[in-house]
Design a protein around this motif. Structure first.
Motif, PDB file in Angstrom:
ATOM      1  N   LYS A   1      -5.751  32.500 -13.351  1.00 25.59           N
ATOM      2  CA  LYS A   1      -5.944  31.471 -12.326  1.00 25.59           C
ATOM      3  C   LYS A   1      -4.986  30.326 -12.588  1.00 25.59           C
ATOM      4  N   LEU A   2      -4.347  29.858 -11.521  1.00 23.25           N
ATOM      5  CA  LEU A   2      -3.440  28.723 -11.604  1.00 23.25           C
ATOM      6  C   LEU A   2      -3.926  27.638 -10.657  1.00 23.25           C
ATOM      7  N   GLY A   3      -3.652  26.383 -11.029  1.00 19.26           N
ATOM      8  CA  GLY A   3      -4.103  25.258 -10.223  1.00 19.26           C
ATOM      9  C   GLY A   3      -2.973  24.643  -9.408  1.00 19.26           C
ATOM     10  N   TYR A   4      -3.290  24.244  -8.199  1.00 18.49           N
ATOM     11  CA  TYR A   4      -2.325  23.616  -7.298  1.00 18.49           C
ATOM     12  C   TYR A   4      -2.966  22.383  -6.665  1.00 18.49           C
ATOM     13  N   PHE A   5      -2.170  21.363  -6.416  1.00 18.65           N
ATOM     14  CA  PHE A   5      -2.671  20.191  -5.713  1.00 18.65           C
ATOM     15  C   PHE A   5      -2.631  20.464  -4.208  1.00 18.65           C
ATOM     16  N   ALA A   6      -3.780  20.312  -3.561  1.00 22.20           N
ATOM     17  CA  ALA A   6      -3.824  20.450  -2.109  1.00 22.20           C
ATOM     18  C   ALA A   6      -2.972  19.336  -1.505  1.00 22.20           C
ATOM     19  N   GLY A   7      -1.900  19.716  -0.838  1.00 22.21           N
ATOM     20  CA  GLY A   7      -0.951  18.727  -0.336  1.00 22.21           C
ATOM     21  C   GLY A   7       0.295  18.646  -1.197  1.00 22.21           C
ATOM     22  N   GLY A   8       0.332  19.435  -2.283  1.00 23.43           N
ATOM     23  CA  GLY A   8       1.509  19.472  -3.136  1.00 23.43           C
ATOM     24  C   GLY A   8       1.505  18.369  -4.183  1.00 23.43           C
ATOM     25  N   TYR A   9       2.518  18.369  -5.013  1.00 22.01           N
ATOM     26  CA  TYR A   9       2.629  17.380  -6.086  1.00 22.01           C
ATOM     27  C   TYR A   9       2.841  15.975  -5.547  1.00 22.01           C
ATOM     28  N   GLN A  10       3.136  15.867  -4.240  1.00 24.38           N
ATOM     29  CA  GLN A  10       3.254  14.557  -3.627  1.00 24.38           C
ATOM     30  C   GLN A  10       1.956  13.770  -3.797  1.00 24.38           C
ATOM     31  N   VAL A  11       0.830  14.481  -3.754  1.00 20.26           N
ATOM     32  CA  VAL A  11      -0.482  13.848  -3.912  1.00 20.26           C
ATOM     33  C   VAL A  11      -0.579  13.156  -5.264  1.00 20.26           C
TER      34      VAL A  11
ATOM     35  N   ALA B   1       8.072   8.285  -3.088  1.00 16.77           N
ATOM     36  CA  ALA B   1       7.417   8.609  -1.831  1.00 16.77           C
ATOM     37  C   ALA B   1       7.682  10.027  -1.361  1.00 16.77           C
ATOM     38  N   GLN B   2       8.577  10.769  -2.005  1.00 13.22           N
ATOM     39  CA  GLN B   2       8.901  12.084  -1.479  1.00 13.22           C
ATOM     40  C   GLN B   2       9.328  13.061  -2.576  1.00 13.22           C
ATOM     41  N   VAL B   3       8.532  14.113  -2.755  1.00 13.72           N
ATOM     42  CA  VAL B   3       8.913  15.208  -3.646  1.00 13.72           C
ATOM     43  C   VAL B   3       9.927  16.061  -2.904  1.00 13.72           C
ATOM     44  N   PRO B   4      11.015  16.503  -3.569  1.00 10.16           N
ATOM     45  CA  PRO B   4      12.007  17.336  -2.892  1.00 10.16           C
ATOM     46  C   PRO B   4      11.362  18.562  -2.247  1.00 10.16           C
ATOM     47  N   SER B   5      11.509  18.707  -0.941  1.00  7.25           N
ATOM     48  CA  SER B   5      10.881  19.809  -0.220  1.00  7.25           C
ATOM     49  C   SER B   5      11.686  20.109   1.037  1.00  7.25           C
ATOM     50  N   VAL B   6      11.363  21.218   1.668  1.00  6.87           N
ATOM     51  CA  VAL B   6      12.043  21.604   2.906  1.00  6.87           C
ATOM     52  C   VAL B   6      10.988  21.907   3.964  1.00  6.87           C
ATOM     53  N   PRO B   7      11.253  21.558   5.248  1.00  4.56           N
ATOM     54  CA  PRO B   7      10.289  21.854   6.311  1.00  4.56           C
ATOM     55  C   PRO B   7      10.275  23.345   6.628  1.00  4.56           C
ATOM     56  N   LEU B   8       9.074  23.897   6.800  1.00  3.20           N
ATOM     57  CA  LEU B   8       8.960  25.315   7.128  1.00  3.20           C
ATOM     58  C   LEU B   8       7.611  25.578   7.784  1.00  3.20           C
ATOM     59  N   GLY B   9       7.643  26.104   9.003  1.00  5.43           N
ATOM     60  CA  GLY B   9       6.411  26.489   9.681  1.00  5.43           C
ATOM     61  C   GLY B   9       5.424  25.369   9.891  1.00  5.43           C
ATOM     62  N   GLY B  10       5.897  24.179  10.200  1.00  3.85           N
ATOM     63  CA  GLY B  10       4.998  23.063  10.463  1.00  3.85           C
ATOM     64  C   GLY B  10       4.482  22.371   9.221  1.00  3.85           C
ATOM     65  N   THR B  11       4.949  22.761   8.060  1.00  6.03           N
ATOM     66  CA  THR B  11       4.564  22.094   6.824  1.00  6.03           C
ATOM     67  C   THR B  11       5.814  21.924   5.966  1.00  6.03           C
ATOM     68  N   ARG B  12       5.637  21.505   4.735  1.00  6.29           N
ATOM     69  CA  ARG B  12       6.775  21.346   3.846  1.00  6.29           C
ATOM     70  C   ARG B  12       6.548  22.181   2.585  1.00  6.29           C
ATOM     71  N   VAL B  13       7.580  22.880   2.166  1.00  6.97           N
ATOM     72  CA  VAL B  13       7.507  23.710   0.971  1.00  6.97           C
ATOM     73  C   VAL B  13       8.334  23.044  -0.125  1.00  6.97           C
ATOM     74  N   GLU B  14       7.710  22.820  -1.284  1.00  8.82           N
ATOM     75  CA  GLU B  14       8.422  22.169  -2.379  1.00  8.82           C
ATOM     76  C   GLU B  14       9.561  23.053  -2.878  1.00  8.82           C
ATOM     77  N   ARG B  15      10.652  22.408  -3.247  1.00  6.99           N
ATOM     78  CA  ARG B  15      11.829  23.160  -3.691  1.00  6.99           C
ATOM     79  C   ARG B  15      11.614  23.848  -5.028  1.00  6.99           C
ATOM     80  N   PHE B  16      10.649  23.350  -5.784  1.00  4.82           N
ATOM     81  CA  PHE B  16      10.377  23.953  -7.085  1.00  4.82           C
ATOM     82  C   PHE B  16       8.891  24.283  -7.168  1.00  4.82           C
ATOM     83  N   HIS B  17       8.582  25.331  -7.918  1.00  2.00           N
ATOM     84  CA  HIS B  17       7.216  25.834  -8.003  1.00  2.00           C
ATOM     85  C   HIS B  17       6.417  25.011  -9.007  1.00  2.00           C
ATOM     86  N   HIS B  18       5.440  24.245  -8.514  1.00  2.00           N
ATOM     87  CA  HIS B  18       4.612  23.417  -9.393  1.00  2.00           C
ATOM     88  C   HIS B  18       3.205  23.999  -9.467  1.00  2.00           C
ATOM     89  N   HIS B  19       2.716  24.207 -10.660  1.00  2.00           N
ATOM     90  CA  HIS B  19       1.318  24.605 -10.838  1.00  2.00           C
ATOM     91  C   HIS B  19       0.855  24.127 -12.212  1.00  2.00           C
TER      92      HIS B  19
END
Length: 276
Positions: free
Chosen positions: A162-172, A8-26
Motif C-alpha cells: 500500500k502506498l499513500g497519496y495526497f488527495a489533490g497532489g503534493y500541492q496540498v 503555489a505550484q507543484v510542477p505539473s501538466v494539464p490532462l483530462g480536466g485535471t493536472r498530473v504531477e511531473r514526478f511520481h510522489h507517494h
C-alpha cells in the motif's frame, strides 16, 4: 544559480480536466516523518492509501510482481528460481543493519543471495533501467534499503503493498506548509534566483535576486534541496572535504515520459521492462 520553485505550484501538466504531477510522489505506510508533518498541519485526512499493482514485461509476456502469490504461481523463470527469489526477498527484508553492506556492491550481494541467473536476467536489467548504471557501481546498502522500504508497506499475510497519496497532489502539502510558515510570522520568497550561500562564523549569509534586485538574508541554518551541481555553484567557500565529498557523488538526471492513451494497454498495471 538555482531557482526556487513557486510554493503555489507543484510542477505539473494539464490532462483530462485535471493536472498530473511531473514526478511520481507517494509515501510509505512507515513514513512517520511525512505522516507526522501532515498531522501537525491538519491535513492527515488528505492522505489516501491504495494497493499497488506493478508489472514486469519479459519478452512478449507481462507478469504482475506486486502480488507475491501470483508471482510464485505464474511468474517468469522456473518455479525453483521463483522460490529462490522469494527466499532472497525475505532475507533482505530481515536484515537489521543495511549500512553494514555499504562497502559491498549490489552485484556481488545479489549473486550471493539470488544466484547468477536471477542477477543477470532480472536484477541487472532492472537496475540499469532505473539507475542507468551497472550494479557493480551501486551499493548493496542502497539496494537493501529500497527493497525494505517496499516490503515494510505490506502487512503480514497481505498480498499487496500500500502506498499513500495526497488527495489533490503534493500541492496540498506545500500549500499547508506555506500557511503554517505565514502564521508563524515567516515568509516564502518565490521566483527567486539564489546568488550565493556563504557561512560567516556561526551564521549563513544568503544572497538572492528577483526582478534585477539583489537581497540579503542572514540565517542560523540552511536547508538545501538544490541539485548538487547547482548547490556547488552557489556555495561560497565550503569546507574543502565537504565540497570534495559532494563532487564525488555521481549526479544523474531522470527523464519522465507521460503518455495519454485512449485505452488501457497493460490492464492498468505500471510496467517495468526487463530487457538487456
Amino acid at each position: 544559480g538555482g531557482k526556487i520553485v513557486d510554493v503555489a505550484q507543484v510542477p505539473s501538466v494539464p490532462l483530462g480536466g485535471t493536472r498530473v504531477e511531473r514526478f511520481h510522489h507517494h509515501i510509505f505506510t512507515h513514513d512517520r516523518n511525512t505522516r507526522s508533518l501532515a498531522a501537525a498541519l491538519g491535513i492527515q485526512d488528505k492522505i489516501t492509501w491504495h494497493a499497488t499493482r506493478i508489472g514486469m514485461a519479459l519478452g512478449e509476456n507481462l507478469f504482475e510482481i506486486s502480488n507475491p502469490l501470483k508471482f510464485l504461481l505464474a511468474g517468469p523463470f522456473r518455479l525453483s528460481d521463483r522460490l529462490k527469489l522469494a527466499r532472497a526477498m525475505q532475507k533482505i527484508a530481515a536484515i537489521a543493519d543495511a549500512a553494514a553492506y555499504d562497502s559491498q556492491t549490489a552485484g556481488s550481494f545479489l549473486e550471493g543471495i539470488c544466484g547468477t541467473k536471477l542477477t543477470r536476467e532480472l536484477f541487472l536489467p532492472l537496475l540499469k533501467a532505473q539507475f542507468g548504471m551497472d550494479p557493480e557501481h551501486i551499493s548493496a546498502a542502497f539496494l537493501i534499503g529500497r527493497v525494505q522500504a517496499r516490503s515494510r508497506t505490506r502487512k503480514p499475510f497481505a498480498l499487496s503493498e500500500k502506498l499513500g497519496y495526497f488527495a489533490g497532489g503534493y500541492q496540498v502539502l506545500l500549500d499547508a506548509m506555506a500557511r503554517a510558515i505565514f502564521a508563524a510570522g515567516g515568509l516564502c520568497e518565490t521566483s527567486a534566483r539564489i546568488v550565493s550561500v556563504e557561512r560567516v562564523g556561526s551564521a549563513f549569509r544568503i544572497l538572492w535576486e528577483r526582478l534585477g534586485e539583489t537581497h540579503e538574508v542572514w540565517a542560523n541554518a540552511v536547508i538545501n534541496t538544490l541539485p548538487i551541481p547547482v548547490f556547488l555553484r552557489v556555495a561560497k567557500n565550503p569546507p574543502p572535504r565537504y565540497a570534495v565529498d559532494l563532487e564525488n557523488i555521481r549526479y544523474q538526471g531522470v527523464l519522465a515520459l507521460l503518455f495519454a492513451a485512449d485505452r488501457r494497454i497493460s490492464g492498468g498495471v505500471p510496467v517495468g521492462t526487463v530487457d538487456n
